[in-house]
Design a protein around this motif. Structure first.
Motif, mmCIF file in Angstrom:
data_model
loop_
_atom_site.group_PDB
_atom_site.id
_atom_site.type_symbol
_atom_site.label_atom_id
_atom_site.label_comp_id
_atom_site.label_asym_id
_atom_site.label_seq_id
_atom_site.Cartn_x
_atom_site.Cartn_y
_atom_site.Cartn_z
ATOM 1 N N CYS A 151 0.135 1.102 -4.183
ATOM 2 C CA CYS A 151 -0.471 1.539 -2.927
ATOM 3 C C CYS A 151 -0.741 0.305 -2.069
ATOM 4 N N GLN A 152 -0.254 0.316 -0.839
ATOM 5 C CA GLN A 152 -0.489 -0.765 0.106
ATOM 6 C C GLN A 152 -1.701 -0.390 0.957
ATOM 7 N N THR A 153 -2.686 -1.285 1.011
ATOM 8 C CA THR A 153 -3.950 -0.939 1.659
ATOM 9 C C THR A 153 -3.759 -0.539 3.121
ATOM 10 N N THR A 154 -2.875 -1.216 3.831
ATOM 11 C CA THR A 154 -2.664 -0.883 5.242
ATOM 12 C C THR A 154 -2.086 0.521 5.390
ATOM 13 N N ASP A 179 -4.845 3.067 4.519
ATOM 14 C CA ASP A 179 -5.794 3.114 5.630
ATOM 15 C C ASP A 179 -5.202 3.888 6.806
#
Length: 735
Positions: A142-145, A148
C-alpha cells in the motif's frame, strides 16, 4: 367543460405513470443517484445483468483503483528508461499492488432515442483466500499517497475488505484443478479422497495395542450383528460411553458406524484396523452438515461393492472441490466475459490497468513486453486509450484547446452537459452526443453519481469522453450499425491497440504488433533542450557520497574527458545517476579508469579528479544493461544503491565487455524504430523521446553546454532545478 378537462388530464397522468413504472422520468436538471455498487453479496445477480449489457454493448469502458503505483521512487517512469525498462517498472507495480475497485461501464447505442445508454458498475474487489490448500494468504503493498487519495474521495475500505469480491486467476484455477486431479488419480489416496492412506503404524505403546484390540472387537461384534440380522435393524450394543462414540446410520444405502469424539491419532489407528482385519469394512471421510467432516466405518457386501463405495466417495469430494474452485473464481468471471465477447475496451491511460488485469486475472506477467502484448492481444483484441486518442489527433487537440488530457479535464471539456461543474459555464448548449445512464430501475439523461474517482464513475467518464471524441472525428452514430462494430470503424483504426507505455515520455506500444512508437509531441523548446538519448553512450553510477550533487558529478567527469564530453546527467534518486557521454568510447574509458582508481590507493589516485566521486569506497558503475537486470528483480528498496546491493551486485565496476555487442544492440534498436515509424507515420526517434511534463519527478536532464540555444545561466538554472527535484514526489492514477 372544466370537468371534461380534468378527466382528460387525469387520464394523461395515468398514462405517463404507467409508462414510467420501471424507470424514472427524464429531466433536464442533474439527476443524482449512485453507480451500481457490487460486492460479494449481490455479485451473482449483478453478473447476470452485466452479461446482458455487455453482449448488447457497442463498447465497454473500464477503470481501476489500486493501492499504489510505484514500490520505490526510482521505479517511476524516467526520461532515460528504454522501452523494455518501462515495461519492467509497470510489471513491478502490477505485481506488488492490489486492485480494490474495478469499474465496468457498457455503452449501447439506442437508435430510437439517438443516444447511448450507459450501465456503470462499481465492483469492490479484495484478494481473499478462498481455497484452504491455496498456499499462504495474499500479500500486497500500500502506497500512502494512493491510500490517502482514496480516503480523500470517500473510498469505503470496510466494504472492500469485508464485502469485496475475491478471485482466482486463470493460472490459479488451473493449478487448483491440477492438484485436485492429482489427488483423485493417486492410487494411495484413501477412500475419503483427500488424505493419503495411512501407513502401518508401529504399535509401540501399550495404550495403542489395547485401543486397536478394542476397536477390532467392537467392529467384529457390530458386523456379526448385521450378518445375523439381515432383515432387521442392528443397533450398536455397548456401554453408554461407547454409544456416544458409535452411532449406527445408513450411508449410501449401506449400514455404517458414525465415529465421534476420537483424536486424529485414534482415527489413524481405526483406519489401520479396518484395512488390515476387515475386508468388508471401509473407513471413509465425508463432508457432513455445515461442511464439517464426518468419519464413518461402512459395511460393504463384496470387494466390488467396496470399490464402488470408494469411487462414489471420491467422486463426491471431487465434485465438491470443483464447486469450491469455481466459486473461488469470483470476479474473474467479469474478465472472462469481457474477453469472450471480444468487445471494444476503452480505458484512459490504461497500460497499467491492463497489466493489473493480466496479473490478477490471467496469470503471472511475462518477463518481456513482447510476450505480454502478444498474450493481451489474444484476450482483448480491441483496446483504445482515450489519452492517446486525445493527444495524437489534431481535431481533438484543437477541440481540447491544447489543455491537459487528464480524465477529469477531458470530461469537463467534451461532456459539459454531463459534468455538473460545467453546467453554468455556457458550454452545456454545445452540440454533444446524448448519453443516458441506467442503474437498476433508475435512469437519467443528465446524471451525476455524486462520487469522484470512484472506479465505476471514472469508467463512465472514460466512455463518455470516447463517445464525444468519436463524434469530433466525424463518426455519425445515427448511421451506425451495431452489427459492424466500432472496433472496425475506419476512422478509429489508427488508434486501436495503441497504449501509452509511458505517456509523459510519448512512449507507445502497439498491442497488435508489438511495435514500439514514440509520438511526435512536445514543444520545439523541449526538443532542443533535451539531447538525443543513445543508450550505448550511458554509464550508470550509484553509491556515491550522499552529499554529492549532479553539478559536482558533471564537473569531475568533465575535468577528465573534456568540457564537451558529458551530454547530460539524469538522477534516478540521491544515490544514483545516468551519465550520457558524447562518444561511445568514453563509456569504456570511464569504466576502465574507475576500476583502475579503485584498485590503486597511491597519491596520484587520491589527487585524481574522479577521487571525489569515489570517496567512501562504495561508488559503483556499469553500462546501461545492468540497469535492466536491477529493474527486473522483484525486490524493491527505497534507494537505488540499496536495491543494487539487495539484487546481489557485488562488483564496484563492470567494464563493457564488447563494444561491438553494444553497437549491434543500438543498431537493432534503430532499425526497429525506423521500420515502426515508417508504418505509423511518426517522426521522432525512439532514442529521442519528448521531455517529461515537469511534474516534480526525481530525475531531470542537465543539457550539454554545446547546445547553443541556451545561455550559460540558463544551463546552470536547469542544473539547480535538477538538484532540487531530488525531493519526494507524489503520483496519482489517471493523470
Amino acid at each position: 367543460m372544466k370537468k371534461q378537462w380534468l378527466v382528460r388530464a387525469f387520464s394523461d397522468a395515468l398514462t405517463v405513470a404507467s409508462s414510467t413504472s420501471f424507470t424514472r422520468p427524464f429531466c433536464s436538471a442533474i439527476s443524482s443517484f449512485p453507480v451500481k455498487k457490487v460486492t460479494k453479496i449481490n455479485f451473482d445477480s449483478a453478473l447476470e445483468a452485466l452479461r446482458s449489457h455487455v453482449r448488447d454493448a457497442d463498447f465497454v469502458s473500464v477503470d481501476l483503483e489500486m493501492t499504489g503505483v510505484t514500490s520505490a521512487p526510482w521505479r517511476d517512469s524516467f526520461q532515460f528508461d528504454r522501452f523494455d525498462i518501462r515495461y519492467l517498472k509497470v510489471k513491478d507495480s502490477a505485481e506488488k499492488f492490489a486492485v480494490v475497485q474495478f469499474g465496468v461501464c457498457p455503452f449501447r447505442w439506442d437508435s430510437s432515442k439517438e443516444s447511448f445508454i450507459a450501465h456503470p458498475y462499481n465492483f469492490y474487489v479484495f484478494p481473499r483466500k478462498e481455497l484452504p490448500a491455496d498456499g499462504p494468504s495474499y500479500e500486497f503493498l500500500c502506497q500512502t499517497t494512493s491510500m490517502d487519495f482514496l480516503a480523500k474521495y470517500q473510498f469505503d475500505f470496510n466494504a472492500c475488505i469485508h464485502e469485496g469480491i475475491s478471485y482466482l486467476s486463470r493460472g490459479q484455477e488451473a493449478e487448483a484443478l491440477k492438484r485436485l486431479n492429482l489427488a483423485y488419480e493417486d492410487e494411495v489416496v484413501n477412500s475419503g479422497g483427500h488424505l493419503k492412506e495411512v501407513r502401518d503404524i508401529p504399535l509401540v505403546s501399550m495404550s495403542d495395542v489395547l485401543f486397536t484390540e478394542r476397536m477390532k472387537n467392537i467392529f467384529a461384534k457390530w458386523r456379526n450383528g448385521l450378518l445375523h440380522n439381515r432383515d432387521g435393524w442392528s443397533q450398536f450394543e455397548g456401554d453408554s460411553n461407547d454409544k456416544k462414540k458409535f452411532q449406527t446410520i445408513f450411508f449410501k444405502m449401506r449400514p455404517a458406524l458414525a465415529l465421534n469424539g476420537f483424536t486424529s491419532h485414534q482415527l489413524r489407528l481405526i483406519q489401520l484396523v479396518t484395512r488390515k482385519h476387515f475386508k468388508d469394512l471401509a473407513y471413509v471421510r465425508v463432508n457432513g452438515e455445515k461442511s464439517s467432516e464426518q468419519k464413518l466405518v461402512v459395511y460393504t457386501e463384496s470387494k466390488d461393492d467396496k470399490d464402488l463405495l470408494v469411487k462414489e466417495v471420491k467422486d463426491g469430494f471431487r465434485k465438491e472441490a470443483e464447486v469450491k474452485i469455481k466459486a473461488a473464481v469470483g470476479f474473474r468471471h467479469v474478465i472472462d466475459l469481457l474477453s469472450s465477447e471480444k468487445k471494444l475496451i476503452i480505458g484512459h491511460n490504461c497500460f497499467l490497468d491492463v497489466a493489473h488485469i493480466y496479473s490478477k486475472f490471467l496469470g503471472p506477467l511475462p518477463s518481456t513486453v513482447e510476450e505480454f502484448v502478444s498474450s493481451v492481444h489474444k484476450n482483448f483484441p480491441y483496446i483504445i486509450d482515450t489519452k492517446q486518442l486525445l493527444n495524437t489527433d489534431n481535431i481533438l487537440q484543437h477541440r481540447m484547446k491544447k489543455k491537459g488530457t487528464s480524465l477529469s479535464s477531458a470530461f469537463a471539456l467534451l461532456c459539459p452537459q454531463i459534468a455538473s461543474a460545467s453546467l453554468n459555464s455556457g458550454l452545456a448548449s454545445q452540440l454533444c452526443v446524448k448519453v443516458e445512464v441506467q442503474v437498476d430501475d433508475l435512469r437519467s439523461s443528465n446524471w451525476n453519481s455524486g462520487a469522484k474517482h470512484e472506479a465505476g464513475y471514472d469508467a463512465f467518464m472514460t466512455g463518455s469522453v470516447f463517445v464525444q471524441a468519436c463524434s469530433h472525428l466525424g463518426i455519425d452514430f445515427k448511421r451506425h450499425s451495431p452489427s459492424t462494430g466500432l472496433a472496425h470503424n475506419e476512422k478509429l483504426q489508427k488508434h486501436i491497440n495503441l497504449l501509452y507505455l509511458s505517456w509523459n515520455n510519448g512512449a507507445i506500444i502497439d498491442l497488435s504488433s508489438g511495435n514500439k512508437i514514440t509520438e511526435s509531441s512536445g514543444t520545439q523548446l523541449y526538443k532542443k533542450r533535451y539531447p538525443k538519448i543513445v543508450f550505448s553512450k550511458i554509464v550508470l553510477v550509484w553509491g556515491f557520497p550522499s552529499k554529492f550533487k549532479a553539478r559536482e558529478l558533471r564537473e569531475c567527469v568533465s575535468k577528465v574527458f573534456g568540457m564537451d564530453s558529458v551530454i547530460s546527467i539524469y538522477c534516478l534518486d540521491e544515490t544514483a545517476a545516468f551519465i550520457q557521454f558524447s562518444k561511445e568510447e568514453f563509456v569504456s574509458d570511464f569504466l576502465i579508469l574507475k576500476e583502475s582508481l579503485d584498485r590503486n590507493n597511491d597519491p596520484i589516485s587520491v589527487l585524481h579528479p574522479l577521487s571525489k566521486l569515489l570517496e567512501g569506497g562504495n561508488t559503483c558503475a556499469t553500462s546501461y544493461e545492468v540497469y535492466r537486470e536491477i529493474c527486473s528483480s522483484p525486490i524493491s528498496r527505497v534507494l537505488f544503491a540499496d536495491q543494487a546491493e539487495a539484487v546481489g551486485i557485488k562488483w564496484k565496476t563492470k567494464v563493457v565487455e564488447s563494444r561491438e555487442e553494444v553497437e549491434t544492440q543500438e543498431l537493432e534498436s534503430r532499425e526497429e524504430l525506423e521500420s515502426t515509424t515508417k508504418e505509423s507515420g511518426t517522426v521522432n526517434s525512439i532514442l529521442d523521446p519528448p521531455p517529461k511534463s515537469g511534474t516534480g519527478k526525481r530525475g531531470d536532464v542537465i543539457s550539454d553546454p554545446s547546445y547553443h540555444n541556451f545561455s550559460c545561466d540558463e544551463i546552470m538554472d536547469a542544473l539547480y532545478v535538477a538538484e532540487s527535484q531530488l525531493g519526494d514526489r507524489t503520483r496519482t492514477t489517471n493523470v
